[in-house]
Design a protein around this motif. Structure first.
Motif, PDB file in Angstrom:
ATOM      1  N   LEU A   8     -28.663 -23.527  -6.943  1.00  0.00           N
ATOM      2  CA  LEU A   8     -29.206 -22.337  -6.287  1.00  0.00           C
ATOM      3  C   LEU A   8     -28.455 -21.076  -6.698  1.00  0.00           C
ATOM      4  O   LEU A   8     -29.061 -20.015  -6.865  1.00  0.00           O
ATOM      5  CB  LEU A   8     -29.179 -22.493  -4.763  1.00  0.00           C
ATOM      6  N   PHE A   9     -27.134 -21.170  -6.876  1.00  0.00           N
ATOM      7  CA  PHE A   9     -26.377 -20.021  -7.386  1.00  0.00           C
ATOM      8  C   PHE A   9     -26.907 -19.625  -8.760  1.00  0.00           C
ATOM      9  O   PHE A   9     -27.127 -18.449  -9.041  1.00  0.00           O
ATOM     10  CB  PHE A   9     -24.883 -20.332  -7.495  1.00  0.00           C
ATOM     11  N   SER A  10     -27.110 -20.621  -9.618  1.00  0.00           N
ATOM     12  CA  SER A  10     -27.601 -20.372 -10.969  1.00  0.00           C
ATOM     13  C   SER A  10     -29.014 -19.787 -10.947  1.00  0.00           C
ATOM     14  O   SER A  10     -29.307 -18.817 -11.656  1.00  0.00           O
ATOM     15  CB  SER A  10     -27.572 -21.667 -11.774  1.00  0.00           C
ATOM     16  N   ASP A  11     -29.887 -20.352 -10.130  1.00  0.00           N
ATOM     17  CA  ASP A  11     -31.253 -19.835 -10.001  1.00  0.00           C
ATOM     18  C   ASP A  11     -31.240 -18.398  -9.474  1.00  0.00           C
ATOM     19  O   ASP A  11     -31.979 -17.537  -9.959  1.00  0.00           O
ATOM     20  CB  ASP A  11     -32.086 -20.703  -9.057  1.00  0.00           C
ATOM     21  N   THR A  12     -30.407 -18.139  -8.468  1.00  0.00           N
ATOM     22  CA  THR A  12     -30.296 -16.793  -7.903  1.00  0.00           C
ATOM     23  C   THR A  12     -29.814 -15.823  -8.960  1.00  0.00           C
ATOM     24  O   THR A  12     -30.317 -14.694  -9.070  1.00  0.00           O
ATOM     25  CB  THR A  12     -29.335 -16.791  -6.693  1.00  0.00           C
ATOM     26  N   ALA A  13     -28.859 -16.245  -9.774  1.00  0.00           N
ATOM     27  CA  ALA A  13     -28.347 -15.397 -10.849  1.00  0.00           C
ATOM     28  C   ALA A  13     -29.452 -15.062 -11.840  1.00  0.00           C
ATOM     29  O   ALA A  13     -29.579 -13.903 -12.267  1.00  0.00           O
ATOM     30  CB  ALA A  13     -27.185 -16.096 -11.554  1.00  0.00           C
ATOM     31  N   GLN A  14     -30.240 -16.059 -12.216  1.00  0.00           N
ATOM     32  CA  GLN A  14     -31.339 -15.811 -13.161  1.00  0.00           C
ATOM     33  C   GLN A  14     -32.342 -14.821 -12.576  1.00  0.00           C
ATOM     34  O   GLN A  14     -32.823 -13.923 -13.271  1.00  0.00           O
ATOM     35  CB  GLN A  14     -32.031 -17.128 -13.530  1.00  0.00           C
ATOM     36  N   MET A  15     -32.665 -14.992 -11.301  1.00  0.00           N
ATOM     37  CA  MET A  15     -33.614 -14.093 -10.638  1.00  0.00           C
ATOM     38  C   MET A  15     -33.054 -12.675 -10.570  1.00  0.00           C
ATOM     39  O   MET A  15     -33.762 -11.700 -10.848  1.00  0.00           O
ATOM     40  CB  MET A  15     -33.939 -14.605  -9.240  1.00  0.00           C
ATOM     41  N   ALA A  16     -31.783 -12.555 -10.205  1.00  0.00           N
ATOM     42  CA  ALA A  16     -31.147 -11.235 -10.108  1.00  0.00           C
ATOM     43  C   ALA A  16     -31.094 -10.568 -11.482  1.00  0.00           C
ATOM     44  O   ALA A  16     -31.329  -9.359 -11.604  1.00  0.00           O
ATOM     45  CB  ALA A  16     -29.750 -11.373  -9.517  1.00  0.00           C
ATOM     46  N   LYS A  17     -30.793 -11.355 -12.523  1.00  0.00           N
ATOM     47  CA  LYS A  17     -30.755 -10.800 -13.879  1.00  0.00           C
ATOM     48  C   LYS A  17     -32.118 -10.253 -14.282  1.00  0.00           C
ATOM     49  O   LYS A  17     -32.203  -9.217 -14.940  1.00  0.00           O
ATOM     50  CB  LYS A  17     -30.275 -11.852 -14.865  1.00  0.00           C
ATOM     51  N   LEU A  18     -33.187 -10.939 -13.885  1.00  0.00           N
ATOM     52  CA  LEU A  18     -34.533 -10.441 -14.176  1.00  0.00           C
ATOM     53  C   LEU A  18     -34.793  -9.111 -13.479  1.00  0.00           C
ATOM     54  O   LEU A  18     -35.631  -8.325 -13.922  1.00  0.00           O
ATOM     55  CB  LEU A  18     -35.588 -11.470 -13.768  1.00  0.00           C
ATOM     56  N   LEU A  19     -34.079  -8.867 -12.384  1.00  0.00           N
ATOM     57  CA  LEU A  19     -34.208  -7.609 -11.647  1.00  0.00           C
ATOM     58  C   LEU A  19     -33.193  -6.571 -12.128  1.00  0.00           C
ATOM     59  O   LEU A  19     -33.026  -5.514 -11.516  1.00  0.00           O
ATOM     60  CB  LEU A  19     -34.039  -7.867 -10.143  1.00  0.00           C
ATOM     61  N   GLY A  20     -32.464  -6.884 -13.208  1.00  0.00           N
ATOM     62  CA  GLY A  20     -31.529  -5.931 -13.799  1.00  0.00           C
ATOM     63  C   GLY A  20     -30.147  -5.910 -13.178  1.00  0.00           C
ATOM     64  O   GLY A  20     -29.419  -4.927 -13.322  1.00  0.00           O
ATOM     65  N   VAL A  21     -29.763  -6.985 -12.509  1.00  0.00           N
ATOM     66  CA  VAL A  21     -28.475  -7.036 -11.815  1.00  0.00           C
ATOM     67  C   VAL A  21     -27.552  -8.040 -12.503  1.00  0.00           C
ATOM     68  O   VAL A  21     -27.951  -9.163 -12.791  1.00  0.00           O
ATOM     69  CB  VAL A  21     -28.683  -7.438 -10.327  1.00  0.00           C
ATOM     70  N   GLU A  22     -26.325  -7.615 -12.761  1.00  0.00           N
ATOM     71  CA  GLU A  22     -25.315  -8.486 -13.350  1.00  0.00           C
ATOM     72  C   GLU A  22     -24.705  -9.345 -12.237  1.00  0.00           C
ATOM     73  O   GLU A  22     -24.387  -8.834 -11.161  1.00  0.00           O
ATOM     74  CB  GLU A  22     -24.234  -7.620 -14.001  1.00  0.00           C
ATOM     75  N   VAL A  23     -24.523 -10.651 -12.488  1.00  0.00           N
ATOM     76  CA  VAL A  23     -24.091 -11.577 -11.441  1.00  0.00           C
ATOM     77  C   VAL A  23     -22.728 -12.174 -11.772  1.00  0.00           C
ATOM     78  O   VAL A  23     -22.478 -12.582 -12.907  1.00  0.00           O
ATOM     79  CB  VAL A  23     -25.123 -12.709 -11.252  1.00  0.00           C
ATOM     80  N   PHE A  24     -21.885 -12.243 -10.727  1.00  0.00           N
ATOM     81  CA  PHE A  24     -20.535 -12.791 -10.867  1.00  0.00           C
ATOM     82  C   PHE A  24     -20.264 -13.784  -9.742  1.00  0.00           C
ATOM     83  O   PHE A  24     -20.622 -13.543  -8.594  1.00  0.00           O
ATOM     84  CB  PHE A  24     -19.483 -11.681 -10.769  1.00  0.00           C
ATOM     85  N   LEU A  25     -19.597 -14.866 -10.086  1.00  0.00           N
ATOM     86  CA  LEU A  25     -19.115 -15.841  -9.118  1.00  0.00           C
ATOM     87  C   LEU A  25     -17.599 -15.680  -9.087  1.00  0.00           C
ATOM     88  O   LEU A  25     -16.941 -15.787 -10.124  1.00  0.00           O
ATOM     89  CB  LEU A  25     -19.503 -17.255  -9.569  1.00  0.00           C
ATOM     90  N   VAL A  26     -17.043 -15.375  -7.927  1.00  0.00           N
ATOM     91  CA  VAL A  26     -15.604 -15.118  -7.840  1.00  0.00           C
ATOM     92  C   VAL A  26     -14.929 -16.026  -6.822  1.00  0.00           C
ATOM     93  O   VAL A  26     -15.559 -16.553  -5.917  1.00  0.00           O
ATOM     94  CB  VAL A  26     -15.293 -13.648  -7.478  1.00  0.00           C
ATOM     95  N   GLY A  27     -13.618 -16.177  -7.032  1.00  0.00           N
ATOM     96  CA  GLY A  27     -12.800 -16.885  -6.057  1.00  0.00           C
ATOM     97  C   GLY A  27     -12.889 -18.392  -6.116  1.00  0.00           C
ATOM     98  O   GLY A  27     -12.588 -19.064  -5.134  1.00  0.00           O
ATOM     99  N   MET A  28     -13.287 -18.934  -7.246  1.00  0.00           N
ATOM    100  CA  MET A  28     -13.430 -20.382  -7.345  1.00  0.00           C
ATOM    101  C   MET A  28     -12.059 -21.053  -7.275  1.00  0.00           C
ATOM    102  O   MET A  28     -11.150 -20.694  -8.018  1.00  0.00           O
ATOM    103  CB  MET A  28     -14.137 -20.762  -8.640  1.00  0.00           C
TER     104      MET A  28
END
Length: 128
Positions: free
Chosen positions: A63-83
């Motif tokens: 779901l994180f990956s899917d959300t990232a793909q969707m956000a990228k399609l909307l022009g938003v850069e996605v980051f996962l932090v604090g792992m």
């Protein structure tokens, strides 16, 4: 605020702070909320902070990956932090894929990248 996450707008980014034990429903709810927020509030970055999560399962990563793909399609850069290191280890051992999601140690590192285009470690002279 979601069940197990807080959604904040900081500067030109949307920050999702995941906390507690996330379940499938709360992660799916986070996805819908994030996409609605991106539509309502133009942002250049989406930061998903998982520093407070002890467990990240394959469904959550998908779901994180899917959300990232969707956000990228909307022009938003996605980051996962604090792992956490043991979460990274588990993800690798399970063969989970987070293509499309950039990673950073902290939220501050992400803002450095978003505003200067240069990763924090590189700017500070760390070996590449």
């Amino acid at each position: 605020m979601l069940n197990n996450a807080a959604v904040l707008k900081i500067q030109d980014a949307l920050v999702i702070v995941m906390h507690g034990n996330m379940n499938d429903h709360s992660v799916k709810q986070m996805q819908h909320t994030v996409l609605a927020q991106i539509e309502q509030t133009p942002v250049s970055g989406l930061i998903i902070d998982i520093s407070q999560l002890d467990i990240v399962d394959s469904y959550m990563v998908r779901l994180f990956s899917d959300t990232a793909q969707m956000a990228k399609l909307l022009g938003v850069e996605v980051f996962l932090v604090g792992m956490q290191p043991y979460v990274a280890l588990s993800m690798v051992e399970m063969g989970l894929d987070i293509r499309g999601i950039k990673t950073a140690l902290t939220v501050d590192h992400v803002f450095e990248i978003l505003h200067n285009g240069v990763p924090y470690a590189v700017r500070r002279g760390a070996p590449q």
